[in-house]
Structures are given as C-alpha cells and as structure tokens.
Enzyme design. Structure first.
Site, PDB file in Angstrom:
ATOM      1  N   LYS A  85       9.753  -2.135  -1.818  1.00  0.00           N
ATOM      2  CA  LYS A  85       9.611  -2.863  -0.550  1.00  0.00           C
ATOM      3  C   LYS A  85       9.126  -4.298  -0.776  1.00  0.00           C
ATOM      4  O   LYS A  85       9.641  -5.235  -0.175  1.00  0.00           O
ATOM      5  CB  LYS A  85       8.638  -2.138   0.386  1.00  0.00           C
ATOM      6  CG  LYS A  85       9.133  -0.839   0.959  1.00  0.00           C
ATOM      7  CD  LYS A  85       8.306  -0.367   2.144  1.00  0.00           C
ATOM      8  CE  LYS A  85       6.822  -0.365   1.905  1.00  0.00           C
ATOM      9  NZ  LYS A  85       6.393   0.563   0.830  1.00  0.00           N
ATOM     10  N   THR A  87       9.335  -6.147  -3.492  1.00  0.00           N
ATOM     11  CA  THR A  87      10.383  -6.913  -4.168  1.00  0.00           C
ATOM     12  C   THR A  87      11.479  -7.305  -3.190  1.00  0.00           C
ATOM     13  O   THR A  87      11.990  -8.440  -3.219  1.00  0.00           O
ATOM     14  CB  THR A  87      10.980  -6.076  -5.321  1.00  0.00           C
ATOM     15  OG1 THR A  87       9.917  -5.617  -6.155  1.00  0.00           O
ATOM     16  CG2 THR A  87      11.945  -6.891  -6.154  1.00  0.00           C
ATOM     17  N   ARG A 109       0.507  -8.313   1.990  1.00  0.00           N
ATOM     18  CA  ARG A 109      -0.875  -7.906   1.764  1.00  0.00           C
ATOM     19  C   ARG A 109      -1.394  -8.393   0.408  1.00  0.00           C
ATOM     20  O   ARG A 109      -0.631  -8.530  -0.539  1.00  0.00           O
ATOM     21  CB  ARG A 109      -0.989  -6.379   1.807  1.00  0.00           C
ATOM     22  CG  ARG A 109      -0.755  -5.771   3.166  1.00  0.00           C
ATOM     23  CD  ARG A 109      -0.850  -4.266   3.124  1.00  0.00           C
ATOM     24  NE  ARG A 109       0.234  -3.654   2.374  1.00  0.00           N
ATOM     25  CZ  ARG A 109       0.256  -2.388   1.983  1.00  0.00           C
ATOM     26  NH1 ARG A 109      -0.771  -1.595   2.221  1.00  0.00           N
ATOM     27  NH2 ARG A 109       1.281  -1.914   1.317  1.00  0.00           N
ATOM     28  N   LYS A 120      -0.128   2.157 -10.362  1.00  0.00           N
ATOM     29  CA  LYS A 120       1.002   1.452  -9.763  1.00  0.00           C
ATOM     30  C   LYS A 120       1.226   0.058 -10.332  1.00  0.00           C
ATOM     31  O   LYS A 120       2.334  -0.445 -10.399  1.00  0.00           O
ATOM     32  CB  LYS A 120       0.788   1.379  -8.247  1.00  0.00           C
ATOM     33  CG  LYS A 120       1.965   0.831  -7.455  1.00  0.00           C
ATOM     34  CD  LYS A 120       1.679   0.960  -5.955  1.00  0.00           C
ATOM     35  CE  LYS A 120       2.812   0.349  -5.144  1.00  0.00           C
ATOM     36  NZ  LYS A 120       2.821  -1.111  -5.172  1.00  0.00           N
ATOM     37  N   ALA A 340      -3.035   2.060   3.464  1.00  0.00           N
ATOM     38  CA  ALA A 340      -1.891   2.396   4.320  1.00  0.00           C
ATOM     39  C   ALA A 340      -1.945   3.808   4.885  1.00  0.00           C
ATOM     40  O   ALA A 340      -1.046   4.204   5.609  1.00  0.00           O
ATOM     41  CB  ALA A 340      -0.591   2.196   3.552  1.00  0.00           C
ATOM     42  N   PHE A 371       3.854   1.922   2.693  1.00  0.00           N
ATOM     43  CA  PHE A 371       4.395   3.285   2.626  1.00  0.00           C
ATOM     44  C   PHE A 371       5.733   3.377   3.380  1.00  0.00           C
ATOM     45  O   PHE A 371       6.387   2.386   3.625  1.00  0.00           O
ATOM     46  CB  PHE A 371       3.391   4.312   3.135  1.00  0.00           C
ATOM     47  CG  PHE A 371       2.213   4.539   2.228  1.00  0.00           C
ATOM     48  CD1 PHE A 371       2.262   4.169   0.897  1.00  0.00           C
ATOM     49  CD2 PHE A 371       1.055   5.116   2.703  1.00  0.00           C
ATOM     50  CE1 PHE A 371       1.176   4.393   0.055  1.00  0.00           C
ATOM     51  CE2 PHE A 371      -0.041   5.344   1.868  1.00  0.00           C
ATOM     52  CZ  PHE A 371       0.026   4.978   0.546  1.00  0.00           C
ATOM     53  N   PHE A 459      19.743  -0.259  -8.551  1.00  0.00           N
ATOM     54  CA  PHE A 459      19.367   0.061  -9.926  1.00  0.00           C
ATOM     55  C   PHE A 459      20.644   0.092 -10.758  1.00  0.00           C
ATOM     56  O   PHE A 459      21.731   0.394 -10.235  1.00  0.00           O
ATOM     57  CB  PHE A 459      18.647   1.413  -9.986  1.00  0.00           C
ATOM     58  CG  PHE A 459      17.237   1.360  -9.472  1.00  0.00           C
ATOM     59  CD1 PHE A 459      16.158   1.341 -10.336  1.00  0.00           C
ATOM     60  CD2 PHE A 459      16.980   1.296  -8.102  1.00  0.00           C
ATOM     61  CE1 PHE A 459      14.851   1.286  -9.859  1.00  0.00           C
ATOM     62  CE2 PHE A 459      15.687   1.237  -7.619  1.00  0.00           C
ATOM     63  CZ  PHE A 459      14.619   1.227  -8.492  1.00  0.00           C
ATOM     64  N   TRP A 488      16.229  -7.994  -7.534  1.00  0.00           N
ATOM     65  CA  TRP A 488      15.377  -7.830  -8.716  1.00  0.00           C
ATOM     66  C   TRP A 488      15.990  -8.552  -9.911  1.00  0.00           C
ATOM     67  O   TRP A 488      15.284  -9.242 -10.657  1.00  0.00           O
ATOM     68  CB  TRP A 488      15.210  -6.335  -9.018  1.00  0.00           C
ATOM     69  CG  TRP A 488      14.353  -6.058 -10.229  1.00  0.00           C
ATOM     70  CD1 TRP A 488      13.000  -6.095 -10.312  1.00  0.00           C
ATOM     71  CD2 TRP A 488      14.822  -5.716 -11.549  1.00  0.00           C
ATOM     72  NE1 TRP A 488      12.579  -5.794 -11.591  1.00  0.00           N
ATOM     73  CE2 TRP A 488      13.677  -5.553 -12.373  1.00  0.00           C
ATOM     74  CE3 TRP A 488      16.089  -5.524 -12.103  1.00  0.00           C
ATOM     75  CZ2 TRP A 488      13.774  -5.216 -13.714  1.00  0.00           C
ATOM     76  CZ3 TRP A 488      16.176  -5.183 -13.437  1.00  0.00           C
ATOM     77  CH2 TRP A 488      15.029  -5.037 -14.240  1.00  0.00           C
TER      78      TRP A 488
END
Length: 637
Positions: A85, A87, A109, A120, A340, A371, A459, A488
């Site tokens: 999200k 990215t 955030r 993470k 979240a 989330f 991906f 990405w």
C-alpha cells in the site's frame, strides 16, 4: 511550480535494495520542494536540509481555495508480507505529479521504530517508489513519536502519584498543597483547576469561597487503581513489557499494581494528534482523555489530574506535519502514525487539510489507510472523515496475485520463508477462488459512495493471464477500473495507468454521494453489529461479560454517541486470522470494550490484540549497521 524540474530516476535492473536506491538518490533541498508547492518562508521550520515542519497557518491563508481531489489507498486482507500500500501510494503520487504534471501530495503515517527494527522493516515505500531520505524517515524524523512518548508517560506518572498522595493525606493536607496559601493568606487556583471545578458543577473561582464538602470533592479524584486504563509507552517491540508490576520502591510498595506498556504509536495521544484539527482542538482532546474511572464510576481525565496543558506543551511542535519528498521530487506530508487496530490507522487530518489547500481544485491528495479495507478504510470513512468533515472522491484498493491465491486456499505464507510454488507459478483456479475476497472489499467500499480503483501491484512472477482474470473479476464486482501497476520497478512511469484510472474515477464520482456506514445516535451495540455484519460478513456478535460491563459503564458516562474503532486481526475478514477468503457462518466475539475519549472513539477488542509487539528470532536489526567512515546507514529496509 512552472519552473520546478522533477529529478529523473536512474532505473537499474534487477532492482537494487531499498536502502541502496535511497542512498544513491540525491534529495532536493527541502526549501526547493516547499517553494514548488507554494509554501511561504514563514510557514516552514527547517529540520536539516531535507525535512521541514509546516505551519497550520497555511489552511487559514488558503481558506478560500477549493480543495483538491481526495484519494485514499487501502488494500485487501494481506499476507504477513504486506501487499504494498505504501509503495503504491508513493508510486501513484510520482505518476500524478512528476509525469502528469498535477499538483499532488502524498499524506502518510510516520513509521514506528518497532517494525523498523522488528519484522516488517520501515514504511517509506519500496523500490523506485520511496520517500527520501529513507533513513531519516524511518528513524527519528522530527521527534514527534518521542514527544508522544514523553507526554504519555508524564500522564502515567501523574496518575500513580495522585493515587499515592490521596491515600496518604487528609483533605486538608491535599488542599494545602494543591492550593498553597500565599504570604498574605490568599489562595489561587491554577487555570486548569477551573476545568475541574466546572466539571463538578462548582461555580466558584476563589479558593476561599469553597465549602468543606466542595473542597473534598475537588481534591479527591478517588481513582480506582484496579481499573486504570492508561499505560506507559515505549517505541520498541518488547514483549516482556506486556505485563509488569509498578510501585516496588520502598516508599511505593503499598501501591504496587500490575500494568503493562504499549508501543508509543498505540498511545491515545497519537490518535489525538491524528484526529485533531487545530492546536485548540488538540488541547481540548488531550484534556478529555480518560485514564480510568473513580471508585464511583466517574471518568477521570487528564485535566482532572491537572496535566492536560503540560502534555499539550510537549506536543506543541508535533502538531505540525513534516514535509519530505519522493525519489521523483513530489511532496510528501508525514504526520502521525496511530496503531491500525486499537486506533484508526490513518495519518493526520491536519496534513490532509494543508495538502488539499495547497493542491487546489485540480490537484490530488493521496493518503493511506492502515491494514485492509475492512479495518483501515472503514475507520478512514467513519472516524477520520467524520472528524474532519472532508469527503473523499476515490478509494484505491491494492491487491496482489499472491495474496489472492492465499485467499483461494493456497499454502500458508510465513514471513522469512520462501514462497510455495503455488504463488510463483501460474494458477488461475487458485486465483479465481481468491478473488472473492477482493470482490467483498470492492462492494464494501461502494457502500460509502466513493469511486473504486483496483491497483494490481505487480510481481515478476505474475502472468498476463492472471492479471487479466483479476481485472475481469474486479470490474464484475463494481470497480470503476482495475489496472496493473509496476511502480516498484519503474517508479511513477510504472503507475501511469493507475494515475489515469484515479483521475477518471475522481471525475466520475460526485463526492456529495459520500456517506457513513452508521449514524452516531445508534447504540454502541448497534454500531458494532452494523460493522460486523455489513463489513466483515458476520452472522452476529457475542459479548463477553467484561465487554457487557464496559458498554454499560460507557452508556452511563455519556460516551454512547462516539464512533466505533474495531480492534481485530487484519489477516482475515473474520476474527480468526486463519480463515481466508470470505468467511461465513461466524459470530464475532467481543472480548472487551475500551475508550479513547479524547481521540473520540470506542474500541471493541475482537479476540486477542497485542498493544506492544514482540521481536522475532531474527529481527531486522541484524542487518542494520553504520559505516563509521562515511556515516552511511547499512541494511535499513
């Protein structure tokens, strides 16, 4: 803006690590970014070369400017790896700003250092869609979280200290110390004490006018130590602080009690920062924060303790958003980072207000909800937008082929272990079953009256047939558009289709059609059950005894008209993280119900939620170090 030149990306294949890409980039001086978006010199406060705080006075100066288009980025129920999200948010803004020439802001955030050094990693985006300097973004930034930690713990200290003093002193002794007598025999209330008197219904401003009964009510908060809900905080993942004992010093042993730490971003002060609309609003919200009840059931607040003003002083600079930039020079406002689950998981209203004015009618403000859409987006609409009065145009829902295969019945995805071949080889049957989860979220988002765009985060293992199937199923579920995005690997250029789709959705959607899921005048239980049934797909709700007791308490205290902030797992639509896809036939269990009266919401606890995470066997910090010759940070992700 016309003379501003966006920096060009030097794309390398295969894509290097995030830190290598960020380190190779040369950020523009933040003054250049500030000038390009129309900020005045007196509206910015520099924190080094590449960060600056932005004054709230911008909103007043531009009050007659029409707001820009308001876009929220959300997602499906993710794998434990996350589906991109942040990215996608950055890539979309780079496409809209650097490639399509739209005045565009990303509002995101501030990351906690817990995930940064835990599992993470950071939250600056990834690949060629990042906020830079990423090491400054992911670490201390401008100290806002440290300010929250200090303010939170000052209030925690005030609570236990007040319990001790009230237990060891008479009314007369408390009165003598709280309102000391001057040499001339006069007494004076501190200004904050007048708030306590008003709450008690005592219409007097001179201490000597109070009766003995009024003095007793004034000096005794009579906090119930067994029901204190305010915890100390630390911005570190530390499982051994989930249960602690305080009051073990020689003078405090009589007042020992069991409590726990939360991670700093779980502090209600963080939620207040994210939901306030001005310095005055923040001061009032901080003062209203409830730390627990008295023995008679009265809600005891920060202002009752006399500390509301002091914690606001600690938060004075934190109320200003921090201006940074993406790899392609588009502006980013970083502000607040509430948890979240037990909070609402969105960046600040103030950052959005500033950005919407600076962007102007034809511009775009893209923010991210934490989330999946069942948690972050619902809270964005029902809590954040309700507090701000702002109406969004469009929601972008991020989906990945791998996550939808998981929802279709694929093998368990575990962070740190290689993906099963089911996720890396084409499997249309598995993907087809999993698209039900995406369809459910699309239909939920449409209930709020916003346009919906599906961003398929690419991906390298995704096949054309899988992307085609995902697009078809998204449109069938009611999405305005569904596009593959390769931001990405390609930066803004890889998100051009997504940017065009967002533009189109904003034009097609009348934001006056935006609506909330429930009215505030419904009962606490009715609001909980509306979310459970309408958003999660539950058959009903079950309340455990502790939850029933809390609902009864909050009804009696007058908090029943607040919105609901559900605290549940993000890995499933249900309360069970192992139930993927679109679970049916389940009853949602409410274990407890808590309140953030200052932030302005009630949060039911669904299942077990850890308010301070733990560290894994191999945390991210194993990879992080520093080159002592150059000062360059190594291994940050």
């Amino acid at each position: 803006m016309e003379n501003f030149e966006y920096p060009k990306l030097n794309l390398i294949k295969p894509v290097p690590s995030d830190i290598d890409i960020a380190s190779a980039a040369q950020p523009l001086p933040i003054k250049s970014i500030a000038n390009s978006v129309g900020l005045l010199e007196e509206e910015i406060d520099f924190y080094g070369k590449y960060k600056a705080k932005v004054s709230l006075e911008v909103v007043e100066r531009l009050k007659d400017v029409e707001n820009g288009n308001y876009v929220v980025v959300t997602g499906i129920n993710p794998t434990p790896l996350g589906e991109g999200k942040s990215t996608t948010t950055i890539g979309l803004c780079q496409a809209l700003g650097a490639h399509l020439g739209k005045k565009t802001f990303a509002c995101i955030r501030q990351p906690s250092q817990g995930p940064t050094f835990g599992i993470k990693g950071g939250a600056a985006g990834g690949g060629y869609s990042q906020v830079i300097p990423m090491e400054e973004f992911n670490l201390h930034m401008t100290g806002d979280i440290h300010a929250i930690t200090a303010a939170n713990n000052l209030l925690a200290a005030a609570i236990d200290t007040r319990v001790l003093h009230e237990s060891t002193q008479t009314d007369a002794q408390l009165w003598k110390r709280l309102c000391p007598e001057a040499k001339d025999g006069s007494r004076k209330f501190a200004p904050i004490m007048l708030r306590r008197l008003k709450k008690l219904g005592i219409d007097k401003t001179e201490p000597n006018e109070l009766t003995q009964e009024e003095i007793s009510r004034f000096v005794r908060l009579d906090i119930d130590p067994s029901r204190i809900t305010w915890n100390r905080v630390l911005d570190t993942n530390d499982r051994f602080l989930r249960g602690i004992s305080v009051g073990q010093g020689k003078e405090e042993q009589r007042f020992e009690r069991k409590t726990n730490f939360d991670i700093s971003v779980a502090s209600e002060i963080m939620a207040v920062l994210a939901l306030c609309t001005s310095l005055h609003d923040m001061r009032e919200r901080l003062g209203r924060m409830v730390i627990g009840p008295s023995r008679s059931g009265e809600p005891i607040t920060a202002d009752d303790l006399g500390v509301g003003g002091a914690i606001t002083v600690l938060m004075r600079d934190a109320i200003m958003p921090t201006l940074m930039q993406t790899l392609e020079g588009t502006p980013v406002l970083v502000h607040a980072g509430p948890f979240a689950n037990i909070a609402h998981g969105n960046s600040s209203i103030i950052a959005d207000q500033i950005a919407l004015k600076l962007a102007g009618k034809e511009g775009y403000v893209v923010t991210e909800a934490g989330f999946g859409a069942d948690i972050g987006a619902e809270k964005f609409f029902d809590i954040k937008c309700r507090s701000s009065g702002l109406k969004p145009n469009c929601a972008v829902i991020v989906a990945t082929v791998r996550a939808l295969k998981m929802h279709g019945g694929g093998p368990k995805v575990v962070a740190g272990t290689p993906l099963d071949k089911a996720y890396t080889d084409e499997n249309l049957e598995l993907l087809g079953k999993g698209t039900d989860n995406l369809a459910h979220h699309i239909k939920n988002l449409k209930k709020f009256g916003v346009g919906v765009v599906v961003a398929i985060n690419k991906f390298h293992t995704d096949t054309d047939a899988e992307v085609k199937l995902l697009v078809e199923r998204s449109l069938a579920a009611g999405a305005n558009s569904a596009v593959m995005s390769d931001h990405w690997a390609e930066g803004g250029n890889g998100a051009l289709q997504l940017a065009h789709a967002v533009e189109k959705a904003c034009k097609e959607t009348n934001k006056e059609n935006f609506k909330y899921l429930y009215p505030l005048d419904k009962s606490i239980k009715e609001k909980i059950e509306t979310i459970a049934k309408e958003i999660y797909g539950a058959d009903g709700v079950e309340y455990l005894p502790e939850a029933e007791e809390k609902i009864k308490l909050y009804n009696s205290q007058g908090f029943d008209k607040l919105p609901i902030c559900m605290a549940k797992t993000h890995l499933s639509l249900s309360h069970d993280s192992e139930r993927k896809g679109v679970p049916t036939g389940f009853t949602l269990p409410i274990r407890d119900v808590k309140i953030s009266a200052g932030a302005g919401f009630i949060y039911p606890i669904v299942g077990t939620i850890a308010s301070i995470p733990g560290l894994p066997t191999r945390p991210c910090f194993f990879e992080i170090d520093i080159d002592t010759k150059s000062g360059k940070i190594i291994g940050l992700s």
